[in-house]
Design a protein around this motif. Structure first.
Motif, mmCIF file in Angstrom:
data_model
loop_
_atom_site.group_PDB
_atom_site.id
_atom_site.type_symbol
_atom_site.label_atom_id
_atom_site.label_comp_id
_atom_site.label_asym_id
_atom_site.label_seq_id
_atom_site.Cartn_x
_atom_site.Cartn_y
_atom_site.Cartn_z
ATOM 1 N N ALA A 182 9.905 -5.700 -2.171
ATOM 2 C CA ALA A 182 10.106 -4.971 -0.917
ATOM 3 C C ALA A 182 9.003 -5.359 0.061
ATOM 4 O O ALA A 182 8.023 -6.010 -0.322
ATOM 5 N N VAL A 183 9.170 -4.922 1.284
ATOM 6 C CA VAL A 183 8.065 -4.948 2.241
ATOM 7 C C VAL A 183 7.313 -3.627 2.081
ATOM 8 O O VAL A 183 7.925 -2.559 2.124
ATOM 9 N N TYR A 184 6.016 -3.718 1.892
ATOM 10 C CA TYR A 184 5.178 -2.548 1.681
ATOM 11 C C TYR A 184 4.404 -2.230 2.953
ATOM 12 O O TYR A 184 3.788 -3.125 3.545
ATOM 13 N N GLY A 234 -5.090 11.713 5.536
ATOM 14 C CA GLY A 234 -4.435 11.179 4.362
ATOM 15 C C GLY A 234 -3.750 9.859 4.678
ATOM 16 O O GLY A 234 -3.451 9.561 5.831
ATOM 17 N N MET A 235 -3.515 9.086 3.624
ATOM 18 C CA MET A 235 -2.874 7.782 3.784
ATOM 19 C C MET A 235 -1.744 7.649 2.775
ATOM 20 O O MET A 235 -1.793 8.237 1.691
ATOM 21 N N GLY A 236 -0.759 6.866 3.149
ATOM 22 C CA GLY A 236 0.361 6.675 2.250
ATOM 23 C C GLY A 236 0.814 5.225 2.221
ATOM 24 O O GLY A 236 0.517 4.437 3.119
ATOM 25 N N TRP A 237 1.513 4.899 1.157
ATOM 26 C CA TRP A 237 2.195 3.607 1.029
ATOM 27 C C TRP A 237 3.686 3.877 0.880
ATOM 28 O O TRP A 237 4.092 4.746 0.107
ATOM 29 N N PHE A 238 4.462 3.118 1.614
ATOM 30 C CA PHE A 238 5.913 3.181 1.552
ATOM 31 C C PHE A 238 6.430 1.756 1.370
ATOM 32 O O PHE A 238 5.689 0.789 1.586
ATOM 33 N N ARG A 239 7.691 1.634 0.983
ATOM 34 C CA ARG A 239 8.261 0.291 0.847
ATOM 35 C C ARG A 239 9.730 0.309 1.267
ATOM 36 O O ARG A 239 10.383 1.349 1.227
ATOM 37 N N GLN A 240 10.205 -0.856 1.659
ATOM 38 C CA GLN A 240 11.603 -0.980 2.061
ATOM 39 C C GLN A 240 12.140 -2.296 1.530
ATOM 40 O O GLN A 240 11.638 -3.372 1.882
ATOM 41 N N ALA A 241 13.151 -2.186 0.685
ATOM 42 C CA ALA A 241 13.825 -3.361 0.141
ATOM 43 C C ALA A 241 15.007 -3.717 1.040
ATOM 44 O O ALA A 241 15.520 -2.858 1.772
#
Length: 126
Positions: A91-93, A32-39
């Motif tokens: 954000a940075v993704y 599985g794969m995911g996307w996360f982000r950080q502001a």
């Protein structure tokens, strides 16, 4: 395992971007794969994930209905189509690969993702 994101940039509110994450180094189609982000000043947060087969997806409440995650196992690539972008999406993704082969249930927890890309900046202007 190497994950390389691309497609970030500057866009006006209401616009669209498509992020790509190219994977190499292991059997992409088994994980599985995911996307996360950080502001800035905030903790990293879950955005979307997709099962190893591509049959199942999950989204955070803040992006559901606007973002779409997809994968092309033949190209070892996962995508994040982002529509109706808002300034709060800035954000940075990061894309990330699940630690478990053929995980039966989608996971939104970053602790379950063992490989991470370097991130791509998305900036949405108002």
């Amino acid at each position: 395992v190497q994950l390389v994101e691309s497609g970030g940039g500057l866009v006006q509110a209401g616009g669209s971007l498509r992020l790509s994450c190219a994977a190499s180094g292991r059997t992409f189609s088994s994980y599985g794969m995911g996307w996360f982000r950080q502001a800035p000043g905030k903790e990293r947060e879950f955005v979307a994930c997709i099962s190893w087969s591509g049959d199942n997806t999950a989204y955070s409440g803040s992006v559901k209905g606007r973002f779409t995650i997809a994968r092309d196992n033949a190209k070892n690539t996962v995508y994040l189509q982002m529509n109706s972008l808002k300034p709060e999406d800035t954000a940075v993704y990061y894309c990330a690969a699940d630690s478990r082969v053929h995980r039966a249930v989608l996971t939104t927890q970053s602790i379950n993702y063992v490989y991470w890309g370097q991130g791509t900046q998305v900036t949405v202007s108002s």
